[in-house]
Every structure is written in C-alpha cells, then in structure tokens.
Write a protein that holds these residues in place. Structure first.
Motif, PDB file in Angstrom:
ATOM      1  N   SER A 208       0.840  -1.200   0.000  1.00 23.70           N
ATOM      2  CA  SER A 208       0.000   0.000   0.000  1.00 23.70           C
ATOM      3  C   SER A 208       0.874   1.248   0.000  1.00 23.70           C
ATOM      4  CB  SER A 208      -0.912   0.042   1.222  1.00 23.70           C
ATOM      5  OG  SER A 208      -1.549  -1.176   1.375  1.00 23.70           O
ATOM      6  N   ALA A 322      -8.149  -5.331   0.803  1.00 20.24           N
ATOM      7  CA  ALA A 322      -9.165  -4.392   1.310  1.00 20.24           C
ATOM      8  C   ALA A 322      -9.978  -5.039   2.426  1.00 20.24           C
ATOM      9  CB  ALA A 322     -10.093  -3.964   0.179  1.00 20.24           C
ATOM     10  N   THR A 326      -7.882  -3.249   6.583  1.00 22.12           N
ATOM     11  CA  THR A 326      -8.764  -2.128   6.936  1.00 22.12           C
ATOM     12  C   THR A 326      -9.502  -2.363   8.256  1.00 22.12           C
ATOM     13  OG1 THR A 326     -10.342  -3.254   5.544  1.00 22.12           O
ATOM     14  CG2 THR A 326      -9.248  -1.340   4.587  1.00 22.12           C
ATOM     15  N   VAL A 388      -8.776   5.276   4.828  1.00 21.86           N
ATOM     16  CA  VAL A 388      -7.597   5.416   3.979  1.00 21.86           C
ATOM     17  C   VAL A 388      -7.106   6.864   4.116  1.00 21.86           C
ATOM     18  CG1 VAL A 388      -6.961   5.579   1.541  1.00 21.86           C
ATOM     19  CG2 VAL A 388      -8.306   3.631   2.345  1.00 21.86           C
ATOM     20  N   THR A 390      -4.781   8.383   2.261  1.00 20.91           N
ATOM     21  CA  THR A 390      -4.461   9.023   0.979  1.00 20.91           C
ATOM     22  C   THR A 390      -5.738   9.632   0.409  1.00 20.91           C
ATOM     23  OG1 THR A 390      -2.741   7.404   0.552  1.00 20.91           O
ATOM     24  CG2 THR A 390      -3.591   8.570  -1.355  1.00 20.91           C
ATOM     25  N   ASP A 501       1.352   9.388   5.727  1.00 18.17           N
ATOM     26  CA  ASP A 501       0.316   8.802   4.875  1.00 18.17           C
ATOM     27  C   ASP A 501       0.961   7.757   3.972  1.00 18.17           C
ATOM     28  OD1 ASP A 501      -1.663   8.198   3.051  1.00 18.17           O
ATOM     29  OD2 ASP A 501      -1.274   9.979   1.843  1.00 18.17           O
ATOM     30  N   PHE A 503      -1.059   5.313   2.584  1.00 17.16           N
ATOM     31  CA  PHE A 503      -2.365   4.786   2.192  1.00 17.16           C
ATOM     32  C   PHE A 503      -3.154   4.404   3.440  1.00 17.16           C
ATOM     33  CE2 PHE A 503      -5.489   1.830   0.327  1.00 17.16           C
ATOM     34  CZ  PHE A 503      -6.061   2.709  -0.568  1.00 17.16           C
ATOM     35  N   PHE A 504      -2.658   3.425   4.202  1.00 17.74           N
ATOM     36  CA  PHE A 504      -3.163   3.250   5.557  1.00 17.74           C
ATOM     37  C   PHE A 504      -2.259   4.161   6.396  1.00 17.74           C
ATOM     38  CE2 PHE A 504      -3.930  -1.056   3.760  1.00 17.74           C
ATOM     39  CZ  PHE A 504      -5.306  -0.982   3.767  1.00 17.74           C
TER      40      PHE A 504
END
Ligand code: HEM
Length: 524
Positions: A208, A322, A326, A388, A390, A501, A503-504
C-alpha cells in the motif's frame, strides 16, 4: 530525430507547459502554491522524498490558501466536511476515478481502479449481493467461528508467563481467514500461525505504501511483474509474501475457472440428453454462484473480456487486501483505546451483559448493533483509524460543481481526505481524544454525527465490504472484550496516531504495533 532539434524542443516544451499550467489551464484561477500548479515534483517531494508527508503539506496549504486548493497541476483538494457528499455523490450523479491516480493500486483490471462510471457498475454488479446485509448475516457463523479460534488463542496465552501478542496482527489474521473463506470457500488459516502470519500484514502495508511510487512511475508495475521472482525477492523481500499471495490467488482463480468449465460441460451434456427426450431446456447459468470467484466468472452477468484470469487475480488481490487490513486496523485502534480507558471498558462490559450474560455468552450482530455504547465505541474507532489516509480523487464528468463562489469545471479531479473530515474540531471537538460519549450526547440532541464518518467514502464508489466490516467490528469487540482481561504491553497512542500517509495511515517510525498481554478471563 535531429539531436539539435531535440535540444531546442525540450526547453520549449518545459516553458510551454509552465505557461499553460500557470495561465491557461482551467484551474489556473484557483488558489495554491505556484510550484504545485506547475509540477508533480512538488507532491513527489513530500510523498516520496519525505515519505508520506504530503498530507501535512496539504493541511498547510489549506491554512494558507483557504478551503479549496490546487494541490497538483490538475487536481483540487477541498477541506470542508460539509462539501464531502457533493464530491463523493451517489450513482445518480456520475462520479469517476481519476486516470492519473488509479495506478496506485497495482491492479489495473480491478473494480477499484476502473475509471469509467458504467464500466465500474458492470464490474461491481455481480458482487453487490455477496456483500449485502442479508448475505453478511448468513456469513455470521463463519465470522463467529473465527472469533472463537482467536479466543482460543488468547485463552491459551493466559497460561504463559508474560506472553505478549501482537493484537493488530491477530486481527489481520482473523479478517483474512474470514475473507478468504468467503472468497474461495476455504480459509488461509492465518489464525493457526504462531505469529498470525505477520508477514502478510507487513506485505500489505508495504504494497500500500508503494502505491505513491506507482502513481508517479506507473511503468514500475510492468517492470516488477516481468522481473524473475528470485530477483524481485532479493530487491524487495516483502514483495515475496505478496507474490506468494498473488500465486495463491491466481491458482484459486484457475481452479474456479476450471470448476465452471466442468459445470458448463456437465450442463451441456444434461441439456443434450433432455433435448433428445423433448424435455424443457433448463439453463443453470443464473444459479446463485457459490463463492465470490464463481460470481466473477458468471457468464450471465459479465461478458468474456471481463472474465479473464488477470482480472480474477487483480480482483482477488484487492478483496484480500481491502478485506483484511482495513477492519483489522480499526479493531486494533479500538482495542488500544479501550485498554487505555478502564472506565470506558467497564461501561462497555456493563452494557454487553444485557445481551451476553456470561463471559462466554454469544450475541448476534443484530443484537449488538442495538447497543448504543458499543455503537459509539465502533464509531470512535472508525473515526480515529481514518480509513484510507491518501486522498481519493473523484471526477464529475458531466456536471460542473459549485463550491461557495468557485465553479469547479467538469472533468476536474477533486478530493477531500477522510482524515480532515474525521478530525475536524468544529464537528468533533478535541478530535484526538477517544470519547464515545460524544456520540451518545449527539444522539440525545438529535444530531446525526455518523454522516461525518467517511472512512468507507461515500457514493457509487463507497467500500463494497462495509456490511462485512461492521459485522466483524461489532462481533469481535463484543466477544473479545466481554471475555478477556488484556493489558497493553509497551504500546501507547503513538502506535496508532497518524504520522505518515502510506495509504493506511502509518504511526511513528519504529512502532512495534499494538501489543498486549492476556491477564485472564473476566469473572462475571
Ligand atoms: C473498516 C474497514 C474498511 C474500511 C475503512 C474500508 C475503506 C474503503 C475505502 C475508503 C474504499 C474506497 C477506495 C477508493 O475510493 O479508491 C473502499 C473500497 C473497497 N472496499 Fe473497503 N474498507 C473496509 C473494509 C472492507 C472489507 C471488509 C471489504 C471486503 C472485501 C472491503 C472491500 C472493498 C472493495 C472491494 C472496494 C472497492 C469498491 C469499488 O471500487 O466499488 N472493504 N474501502
């Protein structure tokens, strides 16, 4: 081409681009730093040289230029929680993905990277029913069975003196076992691994984080895919785990294709026999697919070009990534805050006793959803894990958007990072603090604070797995914290607070995750 001509053309191209972007581009009237308007190198510097710091630069730009900022030559970012639903609008108002951004996911033929609205609708349609609330309720026994396995692991830890477990990795194993069961009909059984297959979690996080690099250099995906595996492993050891998963997903996709082919041949034989006997022709194509992968192979829903092996692999990879990290991250954030706030934990247990009278009682998702304090805890957990981090740009292809006095031309990629909505102090005062009471008080005032939980984004591109995520969150928090006494081990809020940052959202450098010791089981 003549070398000297080229030498002349290069500077001309650069100067021409600068002049166009500064004075003639449709976004040239929007506020923002000139450097960001002229070159992507601006974002590149903060994201890649400074490793995931562009989010803070965007925040700084807003402080300087106001709520709407031109953050890259072609993109706007808006920092106004009340405008979120306009950017991430429902399917009745077309919203598309930004072509300059989708390379991020490294899965060019998956639903999540599909740019065009109608194409995305086609790809999402076969999966919708799998993730409806009804389907997730039917999946509940699988979720509970896996929570039971996690509980057995925690119970076994009690005997060990000072055994420390990585709670965040345990939750990733749990969500992975659920989604692999759901996708392929067989679980990867990461809950059985001594370290909960920590390597998978690390690989997802690394892949990610690598998305920003792919966005700037999309050709890197093709290069890494064509590289011999041994070389890629050497250059990037974490890629090895991802490759292992890619191979597993690919071979399961092949199995699924073969199963369908065999079924089709069987049907054809049966139909020929029936036709010979003048029987009615019953075609089984519309029969409810058994696994998500069978659905992605369903010829009655998808044309042949949508049922390729590459697409199955890309879609599979997205579903596993995903569907695991998450929800697991939200569970880890909730656990950390519960274990830091004994009064909140005590109040939660008091509420849980109404539906789970003993520590090992079970309750259904529907029963748990009706509990206001547990719901407030889940909302706070979602808020403080940010989804997320991003930005996720959307393009309105057929309408200009109006934000205050600004007209945003159709076709412009616009985003609003979920972090800024969920940490907006005018909506969530003292936003850093984990305060479930804010939800109880808002409900008493008749306020719908939940419309500002945008971890799953909104609109036609909203998370497909939202129901599954909620079911896992409610069931896991209730069953683990009703039964076990845990204590944080060398973990504090900086192990989950956003620093970079990737993404996660990534916490401080060197964080060892959310770790805990299982002290025992609750007595009442
Ligand atoms: C707390 C848990 C979760 C969060 C915060 C979350 C967040 C998100 C977000 C922000 C997106 C939009 C991405 C974009 O715009 O590019 C998304 C899409 C998606 N999510 Fe989730 N997700 C969660 C759980 C899950 C689960 C359990 C699944 C199950 C497989 C899942 C599957 C997907 C898929 C397939 C998409 C793509 C949807 C599309 O493009 O139409 N997610 N998720």
């Amino acid at each position: 081409m003549d070398f000297y001509l080229l030498l002349w053309l290069c500077p001309l191209y650069i100067v021409g681009t600068i002049v166009y972007r500064l004075f003639l581009h449709p976004l040239s009237g929007f506020p923002g730093p000139k450097l960001a308007a002229v070159t992507h190198l601006y974002e590149f510097y903060f994201n890649l040289v400074q490793d995931g710091m562009f989010i803070w630069e965007v925040e700084r730009m807003h402080a300087q230029y106001g709520p709407v900022v031109r953050i890259t030559p072609h993109e706007l970012h808006i920092k106004d929680a009340h405008f979120y639903d306009e950017i991430y609008a429902p399917a009745s108002r077309k919203r598309e993905k930004y072509s300059g951004f989708v390379a991020h996911f490294g899965t060019p033929s998956s639903m999540v990277t599909t740019i065009q609205h109608e194409h995305h609708r086609l790809r999402r349609a076969p999966l919708n029913s799998f993730f409806s609330k009804r389907s997730v309720v039917q999946l509940e026994p699988v979720i509970r069975e896996n929570i039971g396995k996690l509980a057995d692991r925690l119970a076994a830890e009690i005997q060990k003196d000072e055994g420390v477990i990585r709670l965040d990795a345990a939750f990733t194993a749990l969500t992975m076992d659920v989604i692999t069961h759901y996708s392929y009909g067989k679980s990867y059984r990461y809950l059985d691994e001594p370290d909960f297959k920590l390597a998978w979690k690390d690989a997802v996080l690394a892949a990610s984080a690598n998305g920003a690099m792919l966005r700037h250099f999309p050709a890197m995906l093709a290069v890494s895919k064509s590289m011999p595996h041994w070389l890629l492993k050497k250059l990037d050891p974490q890629a090895a785990v991802l490759l292992e998963i890619q191979h597993m997903v690919r071979s399961q996709s092949v199995e699924s294709l073969q199963r369908l082919q065999a079924k089709k041949e069987d049907n054809e034989k049966t139909n020929t026999a029936k036709t010979t006997n003048n029987d009615a022709n019953d075609n089984n194509d519309d029969e409810q697919a058994k696994s998500i992968f069978d659905a992605l192979n369903n010829p009655s829903m998808l044309p042949p070009e949508e049922r390729t092996l590459d697409r199955l692999q890309d879609e599979g990879q997205i579903l596993l990534a995903a569907g695991s990290e998450t929800t697991a991250k939200t569970l880890a954030v909730i656990s950390l805050h519960l274990l830091r706030s004994p009064a909140v934990l005590a109040r939660l247990r008091e509420e849980l006793i109404s539906v789970m009278p003993t520590p090992i009682s079970t309750a259904s998702w529907v029963e748990l959803e009706a509990l206001p304090y547990l719901t407030a805890i889940i909302n706070e957990g979602l808020r403080l894990s940010y989804g997320v981090t991003t930005r996720l740009p959307r393009v309105a292809p057929t309408e200009d958007l109006q934000y205050k006095e600004w007209i945003i031309p159709r076709g412009t990629p616009v985003s609003e990072t979920s972090y800024f909505v969920q940490m907006d102090p005018t909506i969530f005062p003292n936003p850093d603090s984990f305060d479930p009471d804010r939800w109880i008080q808002a409900a008493a005032r008749g306020e719908r604070l939940d419309r500002f939980i945008v971890s799953f984004t909104k609109g036609s591109r909203q998370c497909l797995g939202i129901n599954l995520a909620y079911a896992e969150l409610y069931l896991t928090v209730a069953h683990i914290f009703r039964r076990f006494e845990l204590e944080l081990f060398e973990t504090d809020v900086d192990d989950v607070r956003l620093v970079r940052d990737r993404f996660f959202g990534a916490p401080r450098d060197g964080s060892k995750g959310v770790r805990a010791i299982v002290r025992g089981e609750t007595l009442l």
